[in-house]
Design a protein around this motif. Structure first.
Motif, PDB file in Angstrom:
ATOM      1  N   TYR A 138    -127.952 -41.390  19.072  1.00 47.04           N
ATOM      2  CA  TYR A 138    -128.187 -40.939  20.454  1.00 47.04           C
ATOM      3  C   TYR A 138    -129.603 -41.252  20.910  1.00 47.04           C
ATOM      4  O   TYR A 138    -129.800 -41.630  22.067  1.00 47.04           O
ATOM      5  N   GLU A 146    -126.272 -32.449  17.902  1.00 45.09           N
ATOM      6  CA  GLU A 146    -126.417 -33.096  16.582  1.00 45.09           C
ATOM      7  C   GLU A 146    -127.638 -32.560  15.840  1.00 45.09           C
ATOM      8  O   GLU A 146    -127.613 -32.408  14.617  1.00 45.09           O
ATOM      9  N   GLU A 180    -116.815 -40.489  16.092  1.00 42.98           N
ATOM     10  CA  GLU A 180    -116.255 -39.129  16.029  1.00 42.98           C
ATOM     11  C   GLU A 180    -114.829 -39.113  15.491  1.00 42.98           C
ATOM     12  O   GLU A 180    -114.429 -38.156  14.829  1.00 42.98           O
ATOM     13  N   GLU A 187    -118.006 -31.761  17.824  1.00 41.62           N
ATOM     14  CA  GLU A 187    -117.687 -33.175  17.544  1.00 41.62           C
ATOM     15  C   GLU A 187    -116.435 -33.580  18.339  1.00 41.62           C
ATOM     16  O   GLU A 187    -116.370 -34.679  18.887  1.00 41.62           O
ATOM     17  N   HIS A 195    -117.519 -34.199  21.865  1.00 38.55           N
ATOM     18  CA  HIS A 195    -118.178 -35.503  22.034  1.00 38.55           C
ATOM     19  C   HIS A 195    -117.128 -36.605  22.121  1.00 38.55           C
ATOM     20  O   HIS A 195    -117.237 -37.520  22.930  1.00 38.55           O
TER      21      HIS A 195
HETATM   22 FE   FE2 Z   1    -121.113 -35.704  17.420  1.00 42.10          FE
END
Ligand code: FE2
Ligand code: FE2
Length: 180
Positions: free
Chosen positions: A32, A57, A109, A141, A144
């Motif tokens: 990220y 995260e 993911e 997760e 995401h």
């Molecule tokens: Fe994640």
């Protein structure tokens, strides 16, 4: 997940899983970070979402770090490599903008969620604290994955081209991490 005798010896199964997840979260934070840097130029509209995900995260990494510390278990040997590899992957995919960024998250993911579910199965009844740490991150997760999927399906090219490569790389990192 094939849990060989070798995997089970190091720090116990729970410790082994916590180490790999801790390193993986470091990878995620850095993916990220790399993507945020590139997205400022290539996809400014998603920067705030990426920052939100990175915040999750960082918290996940902290959950595993805390549990490892309590057990006196050192971080995984793949920790630094995950960070550097994640950052490079983030920069590279970020270069291609929103569709590529989202396809990367979907691919990572998808692999991560399948491993987390298997981890929960094997930890059940064996290691309550490791199991709780894993359970604490699953819903974010999933979030995401789901939120990125909505961006990714708008650019199917990247899902087709990038996602399979990223999936294989993620599987490889987890496989190696369980054996380091
Ligand atoms: Fe994640
Ligand atoms: Fe995470």
């Amino acid at each position: 997940m094939e849990l060989s005798a070798r995997v089970l010896t190091a720090d116990g199964l729970g410790g082994r899983i916590l180490k790999v997840n801790h390193a993986g979260e470091n990878g995620a934070v850095n993916i990220y970070s790399g993507q945020i840097l590139m997205a400022r130029l290539r996809a400014p509209s998603i920067v705030s979402e990426l920052q939100e995900f990175r915040g999750h995260e960082e918290r996940h990494r902290e959950i595993f770090a805390t549990e490892l510390k309590q057990r006196g278990v050192r971080r995984c040997r793949s920790y630094v490599l995950c960070g550097v590899g994640g950052y490079v992957l983030g920069l590279f995919t970020g270069l291609f903008g929103r569709g590529a960024i989202a396809a990367t998250t979907v691919a990572v993911e998808r692999v991560v969620l399948s491993h987390l579910r298997k981890q929960l199965e094997v930890l059940e009844g064996r290691d309550a604290l490791a199991s709780a740490a894993v359970r604490a991150i699953v819903s974010e997760e999933q979030e995401h994955h789901d939120r990125s999927k909505t961006h990714a399906i708008a650019s199917p090219f990247w899902l087709t081209v990038l996602a399979p490569v990223v999936s294989v790389a993620t599987e490889a990192v987890i496989w190696a991490g369980m054996r380091l």
